[in-house]
Design an enzyme around this catalytic site. Structure first.
Site, PDB file in Angstrom:
ATOM      1  N   GLU A 229       0.888  -1.172   0.000  1.00  0.00           N
ATOM      2  CA  GLU A 229       0.000   0.000   0.000  1.00  0.00           C
ATOM      3  C   GLU A 229       0.918   1.211   0.000  1.00  0.00           C
ATOM      4  OE1 GLU A 229      -3.251   0.098  -0.159  1.00  0.00           O
ATOM      5  OE2 GLU A 229      -3.918  -1.916   0.353  1.00  0.00           O
ATOM      6  N   CYS A 263      -2.054   9.570   2.530  1.00  0.00           N
ATOM      7  CA  CYS A 263      -1.627   8.975   1.252  1.00  0.00           C
ATOM      8  C   CYS A 263      -2.564   9.342   0.114  1.00  0.00           C
ATOM      9  CB  CYS A 263      -1.537   7.466   1.397  1.00  0.00           C
ATOM     10  SG  CYS A 263      -3.067   6.723   1.996  1.00  0.00           S
TER      11      CYS A 263
HETATM   12  P1  NAD Z   1       8.163   4.931   4.850  1.00  0.00           P
HETATM   13  O1  NAD Z   1       8.142   4.112   3.628  1.00  0.00           O
HETATM   14  O2  NAD Z   1       9.295   5.839   5.083  1.00  0.00           O
HETATM   15  O3  NAD Z   1       8.087   3.993   6.163  1.00  0.00           O
HETATM   16  C1  NAD Z   1       7.105   2.997   6.319  1.00  0.00           C
HETATM   17  C2  NAD Z   1       7.635   1.898   7.218  1.00  0.00           C
HETATM   18  O4  NAD Z   1       8.794   1.337   6.603  1.00  0.00           O
HETATM   19  C3  NAD Z   1       8.062   2.362   8.604  1.00  0.00           C
HETATM   20  O5  NAD Z   1       7.612   1.421   9.557  1.00  0.00           O
HETATM   21  C4  NAD Z   1       9.571   2.416   8.519  1.00  0.00           C
HETATM   22  O6  NAD Z   1      10.210   2.104   9.743  1.00  0.00           O
HETATM   23  C5  NAD Z   1       9.882   1.341   7.508  1.00  0.00           C
HETATM   24  N1  NAD Z   1      11.112   1.649   6.754  1.00  0.00           N
HETATM   25  C6  NAD Z   1      11.602   2.879   6.434  1.00  0.00           C
HETATM   26  N2  NAD Z   1      12.740   2.772   5.711  1.00  0.00           N
HETATM   27  C7  NAD Z   1      12.963   1.444   5.563  1.00  0.00           C
HETATM   28  C8  NAD Z   1      13.983   0.690   4.909  1.00  0.00           C
HETATM   29  N3  NAD Z   1      15.004   1.284   4.280  1.00  0.00           N
HETATM   30  N4  NAD Z   1      13.907  -0.658   4.959  1.00  0.00           N
HETATM   31  C9  NAD Z   1      12.898  -1.279   5.587  1.00  0.00           C
HETATM   32  N5  NAD Z   1      11.897  -0.604   6.234  1.00  0.00           N
HETATM   33  C10 NAD Z   1      11.937   0.726   6.226  1.00  0.00           C
HETATM   34  O7  NAD Z   1       6.764   5.718   4.861  1.00  0.00           O
HETATM   35  P2  NAD Z   1       6.227   6.785   5.900  1.00  0.00           P
HETATM   36  O8  NAD Z   1       7.050   8.017   5.790  1.00  0.00           O
HETATM   37  O9  NAD Z   1       6.067   6.151   7.241  1.00  0.00           O
HETATM   38  O10 NAD Z   1       4.760   7.040   5.324  1.00  0.00           O
HETATM   39  C11 NAD Z   1       4.521   7.915   4.272  1.00  0.00           C
HETATM   40  C12 NAD Z   1       4.367   7.189   2.955  1.00  0.00           C
HETATM   41  O11 NAD Z   1       3.438   6.125   3.081  1.00  0.00           O
HETATM   42  C13 NAD Z   1       3.808   8.088   1.862  1.00  0.00           C
HETATM   43  O12 NAD Z   1       4.408   7.799   0.642  1.00  0.00           O
HETATM   44  C14 NAD Z   1       2.334   7.714   1.835  1.00  0.00           C
HETATM   45  O13 NAD Z   1       1.685   8.031   0.635  1.00  0.00           O
HETATM   46  C15 NAD Z   1       2.410   6.256   2.095  1.00  0.00           C
HETATM   47  N6  NAD Z   1       1.164   5.759   2.641  1.00  0.00           N
HETATM   48  C16 NAD Z   1       0.403   4.922   1.899  1.00  0.00           C
HETATM   49  C17 NAD Z   1      -0.818   4.472   2.395  1.00  0.00           C
HETATM   50  C18 NAD Z   1      -1.718   3.551   1.617  1.00  0.00           C
HETATM   51  O14 NAD Z   1      -2.664   3.034   2.197  1.00  0.00           O
HETATM   52  N7  NAD Z   1      -1.479   3.318   0.347  1.00  0.00           N
HETATM   53  C19 NAD Z   1      -1.237   4.893   3.650  1.00  0.00           C
HETATM   54  C20 NAD Z   1      -0.420   5.738   4.378  1.00  0.00           C
HETATM   55  C21 NAD Z   1       0.785   6.160   3.872  1.00  0.00           C
END
Ligand code: NAD
Length: 485
Positions: A229, A263
């Site tokens: 997602e 998002c």
């Molecule tokens: P992110 O991708 O930075 O982090 C998400 C999760 O991944 C966190 O738990 C984080 O600890 C982990 N993570 C971060 N870097 C990582 C790596 N290198 N390796 C493994 N895991 C890692 O996202 P965010 O900043 O927490 O959220 C914002 C993003 O999420 C935006 O792009 C938003 O659009 C998207 N989002 C999508 C939905 C959806 O339902 N489609 C919902 C909410 C947010």
């Protein structure tokens, strides 16, 4: 600024990573439980969902407090966007689970004469859920509801950026489940990476497309199935036939709820040139109606904050870059003594090459571009990665159909923004860069289930396909290939 609106702690960049040995223990510990849960009944799973739902109500004050501590999220917004989606998801699953779990009979084709067949859903097994910070409760517990409904065990890693919510989730779920069924693992990238090395049966990841690629790469090593997602830039088209006030009010709410950190928030708007000025004036009025006088905005408890200074600086950078490239601010920023406060800002005359038109904004900035021919926004949207959401405002059905049929997006609303997320019967997910697979309701249940085909032979003609081949079987095979296929 009002102290009530001030988050209580800064960004927890120093969050302690979980010891890999504990992660391995949890993973091993869940294997036998996952096997045991294969045979769990609908009634047993419903009882778990019921308890989860009740505990959400009991703990609502703690949820409000955690969300406020992390990013000054207003209590009403917590109710609508964190608690409501989870309790609704649980309620829906509780009502439908029996029918979802029932094997689906399939009528035989001619070739399959003499057999009976069905599709069963079986739990995937030990699942990993990695969640983001922007809806820390909703996007952790929502997928968990589907995973429990489908009979899985789960290790959940919440985001390190909302540490109060992560701590809440750990305590909350420990009250409901033993760790061999549902365990919370706290930590940041290192913890995530340790988890991703393990051969989970399914990974449900919510976050950015960049990290989505890392997750999919790690999953590929074990051929683990994934639901991704993700995010992206969700465009809006406001046609000249649109009801301008409705468009402005719903878009302004959709954009600035959660401070734009959603998002599916409208990322940028294409408005028809003929109604541009009227639309901008209506947006200004909608902002005043929702958040009151701008000079007092920093004291308004209904207006959330950017999650941390790192993200504040990122969003501020997008704004500065757009201004340097000629953008104008019909509704601009206001000063505040708070390094995570940025007022709702509308931008016009935005250069399509500005960074704000390339990166997902994820903050309270709304670029408004104008067009004269619907082909312009359609071409521009199709030139970018497929968005998670696309919104169209129009009363002219031809325009609506043109936009829907000539573009691709994870989901869409017509004359509304973001509400498709709350519709329990609709799949919620992205397409390509904005995601793979779906969540919510039956779609969420299916994400955490494997569809297993079961064929029972009663008196099929399969024996005629086997050697030794004689004149009759050769004739029969030719007949079957021509007429029974
Ligand atoms: P992110 O991708 O930075 O982090 C998400 C999760 O991944 C966190 O738990 C984080 O600890 C982990 N993570 C971060 N870097 C990582 C790596 N290198 N390796 C493994 N895991 C890692 O996202 P965010 O900043 O927490 O959220 C914002 C993003 O999420 C935006 O792009 C938003 O659009 C998207 N989002 C999508 C939905 C959806 O339902 N489609 C919902 C909410 C947010």
């Amino acid at each position: 600024m009002n102290s009530a609106a001030q988050p209580t702690t800064p960004f927890a960049e120093t969050m302690v990573e979980t010891d890999p040995a504990r992660i391995h223990r949890l993973f091993e510990g869940q294997q036998p439980k996952a096997l045991a849960l294969r045979g769990s009944s609908a009634a047993e799973r419903i009882a778990k969902l019921k308890r989860l739902r009740e505990l959400m109500f009991e703990k609502r004050e703690a949820i409000h407090a955690a969300c406020h501590a992390d990013f000054a999220k207003p209590a009403a917004e917590v109710e609508v966007t964190e608690i409501l989606p989870v309790v609704a998801e649980a309620h829906h699953a509780m009502r439908k689970l029996k029918s979802w779990m029932k094997p689906k009979r399939k009528r035989p084709t001619l070739l399959m004469f003499g057999t009976s067949a069905e599709v069963r859903t079986e739990p995937r097994g030990v699942c990993l859920i990695i969640s983001p910070w922007n809806y820390p409760i909703n996007l952790s517990l929502g997928p968990l509801v589907s995973a429990i409904a489908a009979g899985n065990t789960v290790i959940l890693k919440p985001s390190e950026m909302t540490p109060h919510c992560a701590a809440f989730l750990q305590e909350f779920l420990a009250e409901l489940f033993d760790e061999d069924e549902v365990a919370v693992v706290q930590g940041a990238v290192q913890t995530s990476q340790t988890l991703l090395e393990l051969p989970f049966d399914h990974i449900f990841f919510t976050g950015s497309p960049a990290v989505g690629r890392i997750v999919m790469g790690a999953a590929a090593k074990h051929l683990t199935s994934v639901t991704l997602e993700l995010g992206g830039k969700s465009p809006v088209i406001v046609d000249r036939s649109a009801k301008i006030k409705t468009a402005a009010t719903t878009l302004i709410w959709g954009k600035f709820a959660n401070n734009g950190q959603t998002c599916i928030a409208p990322d940028y708007v294409y408005v028809h040139e003929a109604i541009r000025d009227e639309f901008i004036a209506a947006c200004r009025e909608a902002l005043d109606a929702l958040y009151g006088p701008r000079e007092k905005l920093a004291e308004n408890d209904d207006y959330c904050r950017i999650v941390n200074t790192k993200h504040y600086e990122r969003v501020r950078g997008l704004l500065d870059d757009a201004i340097e490239r000629g953008a104008k601010l019909p509704v601009g920023t206001v000063p505040a003594n708070d390094d995570r406060f940025l007022a709702p800002t509308l931008l016009t005359q935005v250069n399509e090459d500005a960074r704000i038109m390339e990166e997902e904004i994820f903050g309270p900035l709304l670029p408004i571009l104008s067009y004269t021919d619907i082909e312009q926004p359609i071409a521009s949207i199709n030139a970018r990665p497929k968005p998670l959401a696309l919104y169209v405002y129009a009363t002219d059905n031809d325009v609506i159909e043109t936009v829907l049929s000539r573009t691709s997006a994870g989901g869409s609303c017509v004359n509304q923004a973001m509400m498709h997320f709350l519709h329990g019967q609709l799949p919620f997910g992205g397409v390509n860069n904005s995601g793979i697979g779906n969540s919510h309701g039956h779609y969420g249940y299916m994400a955490f289930s494997h569809e297993r085909s079961v064929l029972r032979d009663r008196f099929s003609l399969a024996f005629l396909f086997r050697p030794p081949y004689n004149a009759f079987t050769r004739w029969f095979i030719r007949f079957a290939v021509r007429w029974l296929s």
